[in-house]
Enzyme design. Structure first.
Site, PDB file in Angstrom:
ATOM      1  CG  ASN A   1      -5.361   4.435   2.264  1.00  0.00           C
ATOM      2  OD1 ASN A   1      -5.461   5.110   1.898  1.00  0.00           O
ATOM      3  ND2 ASN A   1      -4.356   3.605   3.590  1.00  0.00           N
TER       4      ASN A   1
ATOM      5  NE  ARG B   1      -7.795   1.091  -6.073  1.00  0.00           N
ATOM      6  CZ  ARG B   1      -7.420   1.201  -7.703  1.00  0.00           C
ATOM      7  NH1 ARG B   1      -8.893   1.067  -8.242  1.00  0.00           N
ATOM      8  NH2 ARG B   1      -6.722   0.803  -8.876  1.00  0.00           N
TER       9      ARG B   1
ATOM     10  NE  ARG C   1       7.378   2.316   0.718  1.00  0.00           N
ATOM     11  CZ  ARG C   1       6.629   2.216   1.488  1.00  0.00           C
ATOM     12  NH1 ARG C   1       5.678   3.542   2.214  1.00  0.00           N
ATOM     13  NH2 ARG C   1       5.874   1.178   0.964  1.00  0.00           N
TER      14      ARG C   1
ATOM     15  CG  ASP D   1       2.555   3.462   3.733  1.00  0.00           C
ATOM     16  OD1 ASP D   1       3.056   2.755   3.611  1.00  0.00           O
ATOM     17  OD2 ASP D   1       0.861   3.828   4.133  1.00  0.00           O
TER      18      ASP D   1
ATOM     19  CG  HIS E   1      -4.721  -0.283   1.011  1.00  0.00           C
ATOM     20  ND1 HIS E   1      -5.438  -0.718   0.925  1.00  0.00           N
ATOM     21  CD2 HIS E   1      -3.288  -0.131   0.948  1.00  0.00           C
ATOM     22  CE1 HIS E   1      -5.202  -2.068   0.997  1.00  0.00           C
ATOM     23  NE2 HIS E   1      -3.748  -1.836   0.855  1.00  0.00           N
TER      24      HIS E   1
ATOM     25  CD  GLU F   1       2.959  -0.068   0.223  1.00  0.00           C
ATOM     26  OE1 GLU F   1       3.104  -0.675   1.237  1.00  0.00           O
ATOM     27  OE2 GLU F   1       2.533   0.655   1.339  1.00  0.00           O
TER      28      GLU F   1
ATOM     29  CG  ASN G   1       9.422  -2.876   1.602  1.00  0.00           C
ATOM     30  OD1 ASN G   1       9.357  -4.358   1.941  1.00  0.00           O
ATOM     31  ND2 ASN G   1       8.888  -2.825   1.226  1.00  0.00           N
TER      32      ASN G   1
ATOM     33  NE  ARG H   1      13.380   0.419  -1.222  1.00  0.00           N
ATOM     34  CZ  ARG H   1      11.901   0.753  -1.325  1.00  0.00           C
ATOM     35  NH1 ARG H   1      11.283   1.981  -1.385  1.00  0.00           N
ATOM     36  NH2 ARG H   1      11.375  -0.623  -1.480  1.00  0.00           N
TER      37      ARG H   1
END
Length: 550
Positions: free
Chosen positions: A172, A221, A258, A260, A264, A297, A360, A399
């Site tokens: 991101n 975003r 995953r 991250d 966004h 995420e 997490n 998880r």
């Protein structure tokens, strides 16, 4: 007969619907325009005048078929080896230590996969906080956990013992101001958005702005999360570099990612990136045509502009409502009896779209969703109960968190000298030492991973509750679990669903040949058993399964 002429253009969208579908603008004169969401495939359609109604109907059916193919090709399987379930996040472990853990513990005890901390070069920050791993400098595979050779060896060794690797990938953004040099020796100037180690320049980033309003999707975003330089994933060069990075990891044998800070990034941009990823590497034991498992995420607790449903068409999501809700239940804020309809009725995404967890690395420190309701290793009894419920219940892809101990929420992992990460030590009961918590090595958790493996494919049946905080259920005729979160003992005759015989309670002990180091429970020919859980027990759970029959 009409002649159809098609041209395709893949372009970024800024407001896609949640579910992939074709939209057809046939209200105007030709050429007709069609779009496939969320990948924003625009199609222009030219038609020569004739009896076009039947031709349009045929073509529309073809387009719908193509849309269903696109959806069917999305991969939501974690690519586990048969007979294994559940992954663990070995937060901030070194690659060599993970390889040994796969061979010595994760493989033998039935874990199916592991999530690793970000593998790419990050900014070196003063005090070496854990969050420096989330400030990329380049996509070179060198961090405090090790270099590319060590990472590749780790993935290969873990795959060889049936344990798949999922990489926490950060694309991101790049590092914030102050991140001038990285763990692989690269330098950068975040203030001018110059990251020559990739390379990225100011042309590859969104304009500088900060996020102040989470009800503005464009701001969330397109602006910078806590000053981190926000990449434009709609930029073709950025897409090329991200795809190159992810495909390199696939070549090395990883099973998925995953993603991250997916919230966004625009789902349409992510869809383009995911669509360019290679199939998994069959040299590492994956089936031909297998796609990387992607869990994104997306913190969605409701009340904001962005919803997880915008992302579930292109991958699974990290289901933060699960973490929040399971914390409330086992902290006693909600009664356990209410868990009877656990799943989508609680606002969760669909089971195969939900990566579920008790805590997490973010929310155990008070970041992200859940706040004070999140359970962590610091409240071990409730944590064991919640973890056991998550692993016993068929919902989602679970998880397990494996932490290092901390008092300061910025604190990095244990080190030998303030810089180099220390290897975990191991006690005689297989628990960890040296500042490592290693929840995945707690008997009540690793034995519930074996429980989940034994129960694979069996439906939840025989639900029982006492009207408050004592519950039990079976997984078909394969496994049974009971919980006591009341302040008085549970002593009841309950239907286990299990075949007659004597079973080892895998919470209080382990099966050792024909004996059990903990409690044993006898199931009658009618499937019933006398179940007792003291309110003063350290864990509050009792669990039986067919592989623990004595």
């Amino acid at each position: 007969m009409s002649i159809w002429q098609l041209s395709y253009l893949i372009a970024p969208s800024r407001d896609p619907p949640a579910i992939p579908h074709w939209s057809i603008d046939g209200s105007a004169d030709p050429p007709y325009k069609l779009e496939l969401w969320p990948f924003r495939i625009q199609t222009e359609l030219s038609v020569q005048p004739s009896s076009s109604r039947s031709s349009k109907m045929i073509f529309t059916k073809t387009l719908l078929a193509l849309a269903f193919v696109a959806i069917a090709n999305a991969q939501f399987s974690p690519n586990y080896e048969s007979g294994r379930n559940g992954m663990v996040h070995l937060f901030e472990w070194k690659w060599d230590d993970i390889a040994a853990e796969c061979e010595n513990f994760l493989g033998p005890y039935g874990y199916a996969g592991l999530q690793v901390s970000p593998v790419n070069e990050n900014a070196v920050k003063s005090g070496r906080p854990w969050w420096e791993r989330y400030q990329p400098i380049s996509y070179k595979l060198t961090t405090r956990s090790g270099n590319e050779e060590q990472f590749a060896s780790m993935v290969k060794r873990c795959n060889a013992v049936g344990v798949r690797t999922y990489v926490d990938v950060v694309f991101n953004h790049m590092a914030a101001d102050g991140g001038t040099y990285g763990t692989a020796g690269s330098t950068a100037d975040p203030s001018t958005k110059s990251f020559p180690g990739v390379p990225f320049s100011s042309l590859d980033f969104n304009p500088t702005c900060s996020i102040s309003n989470y009800n503005d999707a464009n701001q969330v975003r397109n602006c910078e999360l806590v000053g981190l330089r926000d990449l434009n994933q709609g930029n073709s060069w950025v897409q090329d570099k991200v795809v190159e990075f992810l495909n390199h990891l696939i070549e090395l044998g990883v099973a998925g990612f995953r993603v991250d800070a997916a919230k966004h990034m625009w789902p349409s941009d992510l869809g383009v990136i995911y669509g360019r990823l290679n199939n998994l590497n069959t040299a590492h034991g994956f089936s031909s045509g297998a796609k990387p498992y992607i869990f994104q995420e997306v913190i969605d607790m409701g009340g904001e502009a962005i919803s997880k449903t915008e992302y579930t068409g292109i991958g699974a999501v990290t289901e933060f409502r699960h973490s929040d809700s399971i914390g409330k239940a086992f902290r006693g804020k909600d009664q356990l009896q209410y868990l009877v309809n656990w799943g989508t009725a609680w606002g969760f995404a669909a089971s195969d779209r939900s990566l579920v967890f008790v805590d997490n690395h973010d929310n155990q420190r008070g970041h992200g969703a859940g706040g004070a309701d999140v359970l962590t290793y610091k409240v071990p009894k409730q944590y064991k109960m919640a973890s056991a419920f998550m692993l016993a219940h068929p919902f989602g892809v679970p998880r397990v968190m494996s932490s290092f101990s901390f008092d300061d929420t910025d604190q990095g992992p244990p080190t030998t000298d303030g810089t180099n990460i220390a290897s975990p030590g191991f006690n005689s009961d297989m628990s960890c030492s040296g500042g490592w918590v290693c929840e995945h090595r707690w008997r009540q958790i690793y034995n519930m991973v074996a429980f989940r493996n034994a129960a694979d494919g069996a439906e939840l049946q025989n639900w029982w509750d006492n009207g408050s905080n004592q519950i039990s259920f079976s997984r078909g005729n394969k496994a049974f679990v009971a919980f006591n979160n009341d302040n008085y003992d549970l002593n009841s005759s309950l239907q286990t669903g299990l075949p007659a015989g004597t079973y080892c309670d895998v919470i209080s002990g382990v099966k050792n040949g024909s004996s059990c180091t903990g409690k044993s429970v006898t199931v009658g020919s009618d499937g019933r058993a006398s179940i007792s859980i003291s309110s003063s027990a350290d864990d509050g759970v009792l669990a039986l399964h067919v592989n623990a029959k004595l």
